[in-house]
Design an enzyme around this catalytic site. Structure first.
Site, mmCIF file in Angstrom:
data_model
loop_
_atom_site.group_PDB
_atom_site.id
_atom_site.type_symbol
_atom_site.label_atom_id
_atom_site.label_comp_id
_atom_site.label_asym_id
_atom_site.label_seq_id
_atom_site.Cartn_x
_atom_site.Cartn_y
_atom_site.Cartn_z
ATOM 1 N N HIS A 1 0.833 -1.201 0.000
ATOM 2 C CA HIS A 1 0.000 0.000 0.000
ATOM 3 C C HIS A 1 0.868 1.251 0.000
ATOM 4 C CE1 HIS A 1 -3.507 2.493 1.374
ATOM 5 N NE2 HIS A 1 -2.514 3.212 1.909
ATOM 6 N N GLU A 2 1.911 1.254 0.816
ATOM 7 C CA GLU A 2 2.786 2.433 0.878
ATOM 8 C C GLU A 2 3.567 2.612 -0.419
ATOM 9 O OE1 GLU A 2 2.355 4.558 3.126
ATOM 10 O OE2 GLU A 2 0.974 3.222 4.170
ATOM 11 N N GLU B 1 -6.534 6.983 -0.937
ATOM 12 C CA GLU B 1 -6.396 5.768 -0.132
ATOM 13 C C GLU B 1 -7.068 4.582 -0.823
ATOM 14 O OE1 GLU B 1 -4.529 5.399 2.538
ATOM 15 O OE2 GLU B 1 -3.953 7.493 2.294
#
Length: 693
Positions: A190-191, A275
């Site tokens: 995700h990062e 996100e």
């Protein structure tokens, strides 16, 4: 997932951020001027209005009252107030941005993060490093330094930096304690999605912008502390001054609260939808939706959730994997981030549902999340199973399709026989659902010949030690010609008089192990070594770079690998040592890049035929490869240049120019080069190096 398109959207959001910032500053200026006008009107109305009485406020005489208010303010007070407010905001923002230009490590260290040493022996940290290396190598990005927030027991993570070269990845101790390997891999993916989506630089700009807006509130708190501490003085005049100072701080704090609300709105507007994009990108990275979804579920079921206790958490909340302030207790209940309208992250349940439509709705708990994973989600007939989609994609995927996907950073290489598979098998004390598939993978690493497990293990250990990583880089450019090698040894002895002989022996040992590695494996090891080199001092780095260039120049020839090695080191370390600064995209159209692309593409075509004897090379085949690449890239009117017109400094400058293209142009340029590489159905080492460049 088209990461270049996401990067282009991030650039557009930077313009939206500038607009929102301008509106916020304007609102704060208006409110501050209004407060000054009220003070001037009612504190001394005779002086402000030339002995005219101030009218009472009512709806019936609102316009008359407002005219008196404007008269009490006057253009001079309005000008001074506007200059002071805007000056305070812009100066605070400028100082913050200057500090942030040092890279993501500034943010990680400000939150109390500790750098994880590449040669760490802590099992949790070693597992974390392995996962970061896997995702970095698979995505084609440099391996970033990794930080751990040891005092934070909430489960969270973030990536910070201005470019891929100065980015850092940080996780909390709570994440290491609570997530298994699969879940932690989802969080790290995700990062990395934020890095590739272009969110990272946008988030850093947001920190500077918000710091400027929030500076009014911070100034108010400062004046209130001074006034509160000194207003009990025995000197009545001084005491009155402190009271006025206290109330000035109170007014600034009230105005600053408006800034907090505006800042929270800006963060929510910029961050929330990004996100969802990062979650979807992480699933594509890992080919496993369970990892990210389970990590989010564990956060929802844990007592501390994803809260960060550091006092700067509210300012940096948009950086994190999950809401860093939404679960805080105590005196921050009034903070705007507590309200859903201002939340920087979507609700956990909504994020999980988007990844896992069949989610049972029950959060996992950190203590026994592995036991609960089996019943985490149930198949939903309205959605095709992710495994079925993946199987169909892999069944249709050809070599050409793989190269196409590589442009979009799809980590299909995680399933290839490449060096990153060996990363997993060296984790100390690690347990994983895929552990059986992760061992004994290093025996198939080389296409050119057998590579022993011992050699692979030794090389991988070396690149995680700063001293050995330095020797490894120098060894890569050692000549196999004895006379030239002797000159190189003499150079090393001259540059390192204190331990030159020891370094030479170490390099000879490394050179023996490098013999059977192919281009891909060497590049992977270089990527793994870069974080270790960042642990050098500035003086050591300058000497390392100078020695490397001197060793390359010994034989009077600069090969593509030698040039690429220097460029990789400078690109990833110059910014870290503050020797260069990131450049903004300059070229927005293909026509503006045509001359540079002509040089690079011509060199790619020539490299594709260098593995053939001169008499066997068909000039028509070269031209066909070049024209095919031009068609794929969508650029007309280019000519295949002679080798002398597309090498050396000309090639280096052209590659640099292509790097300054806006994100949406880069896929077309890369696909054109890949079309030239694929023309003869094989990829040579030279072609791999130039595509990497």
């Amino acid at each position: 997932m088209n990461f270049y398109q996401a990067q282009d959207q991030a650039l557009k959001q930077s313009r939206i951020l500038l607009l929102l910032f301008s509106v916020a500053v304007l609102v704060l200026i208006v409110i501050t001027n209004f407060a000054v006008a009220l003070f001037a009107l009612y504190s001394n109305p005779e002086f402000s209005l030339n002995a005219r009485p101030a009218p009472a406020f009512s709806l019936s005489n609102f316009f008359e009252w407002f005219r008196y208010l404007a008269s009490a303010l006057g253009w001079q007070k309005a000008l001074w107030t506007t200059c002071l407010v805007s000056g305070l905001i812009f100066i605070a923002m400028a100082f913050k941005w200057i500090n942030l230009r040092k890279g993501g490590r500034v943010v990680a260290e400000a939150l109390g993060g500790s750098l994880v040493q590449p040669n760490t022996r802590d099992p949790q940290e070693k597992r974390l490093l392995n996962i970061v290396e896997e995702i970095a190598l698979a995505s084609g990005t440099p391996v970033p330094p990794v930080y751990v927030l040891k005092s934070e027991l909430g489960m969270n993570a973030f990536a910070a930096g201005l470019t891929q070269e100065d980015v850092v990845v940080a996780v909390t101790q709570g994440s290491l304690n609570s997530f298994n390997r699969e879940q932690l891999q989802g969080v790290i993916a995700h990062e990395f999605s934020h890095i590739l989506n272009g969110d990272m630089r946008l988030n850093m700009k947001l920190i500077a912008v918000l710091h400027g807006i929030l500076m009014i509130a911070e100034s108010g708190r400062f004046f209130m502390r001074i006034g509160s501490a000194r207003r009990h003085s025995r000197n009545s005049d001084k005491n009155n001054g402190m009271i006025y100072l206290y109330f000035l701080g109170l007014c600034l704090l009230v105005i600053g609260f408006t800034g907090q609300i505006l800042g929270a709105l800006i963060k929510a507007a910029v961050s929330r939808q990004r996100e969802f994009l990062a979650d979807a990108s992480a699933v594509k990275f890992t080919r496993n939706p369970e990892g990210v979804a389970q990590a989010l579920s564990i956060i929802g079921g844990a007592p501390l959730h994803s809260s960060i206790q550091h006092h700067s958490a509210h300012e940096l909340s948009h950086l994190f994997f999950s809401d860093a302030t939404g679960f805080l207790n105590g005196n921050r209940w009034f903070h705007p981030s507590k309200w859903s309208l201002f939340a920087t992250h979507p609700p956990l349940k909504e994020r999980i549902k988007r990844i896992q439509p069949g989610w049972s709705g029950q959060f996992l708990t950190p203590e026994n999340n592995i036991d609960q994973v089996a019943g985490f989600s149930q198949p939903d007939p309205a959605y095709p199973a992710f495994a079925e989609i993946q199987a169909k994609q892999e069944a249709n995927q050809s070599k050409a399709a793989f190269l196409d996907n590589a442009i979009d950073f799809v980590p299909a290489s995680l399933t290839d026989n490449s060096i990153q598979q060996a990363l997993r098998s060296r984790v100390i004390g690690e347990t994983s659902l895929n552990a059986a598939a992760e061992t004994n993978s290093s025996s198939a690493l080389s296409e050119n010949g057998p590579v022993s497990d011992a050699d692979i293990s030794a090389l991988m250990q070396m690149v995680h030690q700063p001293y050995d990583a330095s020797l490894f880089m120098l060894t890569l450019v050692l000549s196999h010609d004895e006379p030239f090698q002797q000159k190189q040894h003499a150079l090393i002895a001259a540059y390192y008089p204190e331990d030159g002989d020891k370094r030479i022996r170490g390099m000879q040992s490394i050179q023996e192990k490098l013999g059977h590695l192919d281009a891909r494996q060497k590049l992977d090891l270089i990527e793994m070594a870069l974080p270790s080199l960042k642990l050098m001092s500035l003086k050591q780095y300058k000497r390392q770079l100078a020695v490397l260039i001197k060793l390359i120049q010994v034989d009077g020839q600069v090969q593509i690998f030698d040039w690429l090695l220097v460029q990789l080191i400078k690109q990833n370390l110059d910014g870290h040592f503050s020797l260069s600064r990131p450049l903004a995209p300059r070229y927005k159209t293909l026509d503006s890049l045509a001359r540079h692309y002509e040089i690079v593409l011509s060199r790619v075509v020539h490299y594709g035929f260098e593995d053939q004897d001169a008499e066997d090379i068909d000039a028509q085949d070269k031209m066909l490869a070049f024209l095919r690449a031009c068609d794929v890239a969508g650029i007309k009117g280019l000519k295949l240049l002679d080798v002398s017109r597309c090498e050396g400094k000309l090639f280096s400058q052209a590659v640099h120019a292509l790097g300054l293209a806006v994100p949406l142009l880069k896929p077309r340029l890369l696909k054109g080069c890949l079309a030239a590489v694929q023309f003869d159905g094989q990829i040579t080492d030279q072609e791999r190096y130039v595509i990497t460049a």
